[in-house]
Design an enzyme around this catalytic site. Structure first.
Site, PDB file in Angstrom:
ATOM      1  N   SER A  31      -5.174   2.175  -5.749  1.00 56.87           N
ATOM      2  CA  SER A  31      -4.689   3.563  -5.785  1.00 56.87           C
ATOM      3  C   SER A  31      -4.483   4.354  -7.210  1.00 56.87           C
ATOM      4  O   SER A  31      -5.357   4.173  -7.818  1.00 56.87           O
ATOM      5  CB  SER A  31      -3.636   3.474  -4.914  1.00 56.87           C
ATOM      6  N   ASP A  75      -7.150   4.939   1.346  1.00 53.73           N
ATOM      7  CA  ASP A  75      -6.452   4.384   0.308  1.00 53.73           C
ATOM      8  C   ASP A  75      -6.139   2.998   0.384  1.00 53.73           C
ATOM      9  O   ASP A  75      -5.958   2.483   1.575  1.00 53.73           O
ATOM     10  CB  ASP A  75      -4.930   4.944   0.245  1.00 53.73           C
TER      11      ASP A  75
END
Lengths: 313, 327
Positions: free
Chosen positions: B89, B208
């Site tokens: 991320s 993600d």
């Protein structure tokens, strides 16, 4: 004008005696006594005179000064929490009083609250770009935060205003050393030494020499009388380790033995003897030395390193 | 004339206080310090192939993850060897830039520029579409941002080995990217589900990676790292008060990440956990709350405090390699 005079007359009885006379003495400093006491280092008396009930009698710059004097007095009498509270309130009321801002910044920095102190030092620099304290504060904060390049720049700015301070030159040299900028670090350390001969600075130069790969020069410095008298066996065991780095095994053993004369169980001396034994192929002798590093130092790095080396053997 | 004299006296005292405060932190000559210094000099000067490879892992954490920059800054300036980098991320964004050779100062400057405008297509219009037509946002701009900063590079073209993690939304697998193009992989790693359209890349639909691999120690190991230092910016749920769709979604991801966090942290050799847990990952209607310098400072502060401990950990781990030099 008449109205003002009338108001003053009406208020007159409600004002404390001293404060009421002050109205007619515009040139008299209402904090003259506190200032005098502060200058004389009679901080407890300053605190007593400027107790919480007294603050109401001051306005504007004088109130800011009162906060400053009491805050400083608390600081010098080691009541840091109270000083912090006063400075914070003072800065809230007088955000442009640089003396209060600086005092708060310095205290926060001393307390290790670097991220809180930093914006305050920056604020001072906005108003006074050459302020040495603020540059020095930021140099130290950046050094403590690990931002070494920024720290070095701040030290340079500080030294423009305070070029003859040996301590600042030494700290600047330490930051350059940590940045592995050895030639510049040496120049700064030598400048510090020229201003104030200090074994600590000589020790720094020894580390810088070692960093530059000049082990011979570094070891020679460790032998200097000023360092040996200041550091005693600490310098000797350091010499032992550096002699090992310089492949001077016999001399390293000799240094370790010197340490053991004063401190028989010195863990670093055992380590030096173990490492020397290994370089001579004497594994069992090395293990014996490593095992001599006592269990009482179980949580120390030296003990853990000795155990790790035994395990690796 | 008296006032300036007093002021200069006070300032002189403060200068002395400042200087003396630091004097206490001068060269440490304790037994532990000198031995650590001796062994560290030996270990850190060894060529890469003669010591265990190190890996730096940068956790997810949205805005909080900007603290990684402070950690990187301290490690870089102290000369701590970092042989490989992995991130998830926001950790993937910072990691990719760092692996490409960006200096801590450049990272700091770039991170302060990351916001909704260069990370997503969030605008009043797309927000209306999102709310009323259930149309997800696009993170295409993030890919462009990465390409602009490092070029359309492949993983193997980066200066340090790098890996990042995304999740396949069809299988729930953690997909570790360490080859191919960097920009789409990083974009996928920072592609919040429920907010952004899944990224279609290499026959997968990716979101993600924080949901399945918050602290990608496994990715660093795949790159060959034997000793792994993880910088973790965990959320403090007790402080969070999500008040919009994005921050709620981020909160759910953080909670999910925290469920796997404890076990993942144990797989790292050393942890640095900057005190940024109370910072929300995202704020307002913007996906990325722009990192604040103090968050970066928190990372630096914690890294600086733990630097010697990290050195000691790596030394102890590397003792067989150190021993070889003695024999």
């Amino acid at each position: 004008m008449k109205k003002i005079l009338l108001t003053l007359l009406l208020l007159w009885p409600s004002l404390p005696l001293q404060a009421s006379w002050d109205i007619f003495l515009p040139h008299k400093d209402p904090l003259a006594k506190e200032k005098e006491l502060f200058k004389e280092g009679r901080y407890k008396e300053v605190i007593t005179r400027l107790g919480p009930g007294q603050f109401q009698y001051y306005r504007g710059k004088n109130l800011a000064r009162a906060y400053f004097y009491v805050g400083q007095s608390y600081e010098y009498t080691d009541h840091l929490g109270r000083a912090l509270g006063l400075y914070e309130l003072g800065v809230k009321l007088f955000p442009d009083d640089l003396r209060l801002v600086l005092a708060l910044a310095l205290l926060l920095h001393r307390a290790g609250l670097e991220t809180n102190a930093k914006p305050l030092f920056k604020k001072i620099l906005l108003a006074k770009p050459q302020n040495a304290e603020a540059h020095l504060g930021l140099a130290e904060i950046n050094s403590n935060l690990g931002f070494l390049k920024r720290s070095a720049k701040r030290y340079q700015e500080t030294l423009k205003s305070v070029p003859e301070n040996a301590d600042i030159w030494r700290h600047y040299a330490e930051v350059l050393f940590r940045l592995r900028e050895f030639p510049q670090a040496k120049v700064a350390a030598k400048k510090s030494l020229s201003l104030n001969p200090d074994p600590k600075t000589e020790m720094d130069i020894a580390f810088i020499d070692r960093g530059e790969g000049k082990l011979g020069a570094a070891i020679s410095l460790l032998n200097s009388p000023s360092i040996t008298s200041q550091y005693g066996i600490k310098a000797t065991r350091l010499k032992g380790l550096w002699l090992l780095e310089d492949k001077q095994v016999s001399q390293a053993i000799s240094a370790a033995r010197d340490v053991q004369k004063t401190s028989p169980n010195d863990p670093v001396a055992h380590w030096i003897l173990a490492q020397a034994a290994l370089s001579r192929g004497k594994t069992s002798k090395a293990i014996k030395e490593l095992k001599s590093i006592q269990n009482s130092q179980k949580y120390s790095f030296v003990y853990k390193a000795a155990q790790a080396l035994i395990a690796a053997l | 004339m008296k006032k300036p004299r007093l002021l200069s006296k006070i300032l002189g005292i403060s200068l002395a206080l400042l200087v003396s405060a630091q004097a206490r932190a001068a060269m440490d000559l304790s037994a532990n310090a000198v031995l650590r210094d001796h062994l560290w000099k030996d270990l850190s000067s060894k060529p890469k192939d003669q010591r265990p490879a190190t890996g730096l892992v940068l956790s997810a954490g949205g805005t909080r993850a900007s603290a990684h920059i402070g950690v990187i800054s301290v490690l870089e300036e102290s000369g701590f060897p970092i042989d490989a980098v992995a991130g998830t991320s926001m950790g993937a964004i910072i990691g990719s830039l760092y692996a490409d050779g960006k200096s801590p100062e450049e990272l700091r400057r770039l991170s302060l520029r990351i916001g909704a405008s260069n990370g997503s297509n969030i605008s009043p219009w797309t927000l209306i579409e999102y709310l009323f037509a259930q149309k997800l946002f696009s993170s295409k701009k993030l890919e462009r941002f990465i390409k602009k900063e490092i070029g359309d590079k492949r993983f193997e073209q980066l200066k340090k080995p790098f890996a990042c993690v995304a999740m396949d939304i069809n299988s729930g697998e953690a997909i570790i990217f360490r080859e191919g193009r960097v920009a789409p992989a990083v974009r996928a790693s920072m592609n919040l589900p429920g907010i952004f359209k899944p990224v279609e890349y290499r026959h997968r639909y990716l979101v993600d990676g924080a949901i399945v691999d918050y602290v990608p120690v496994d990715a660093a190991r795949l790159l060959g790292a034997k000793w792994v230092l993880a910088s973790v910016t965990e959320d403090d749920f007790t402080q969070a008060r999500p008040d919009n769709v994005i921050s709620s979604m981020q909160q759910v991801i953080d909670i999910r990440g925290a469920m796997i966090l404890d076990s993942q942290k144990k797989t790292a050799n050393f942890l640095i956990e900057p005190a940024v847990g109370t910072v929300p990952s995202a704020g307002g209607t913007s996906l990325y709350m722009t990192p604040r310098p103090w968050m970066i400072d928190q990372g630096a502060l914690q890294a600086h405090r733990l630097l010697h401990k990290a050195e000691e950990s790596y030394i102890l781990f590397s003792m067989p390699a150190i021993l070889k030099g003695y024999l």
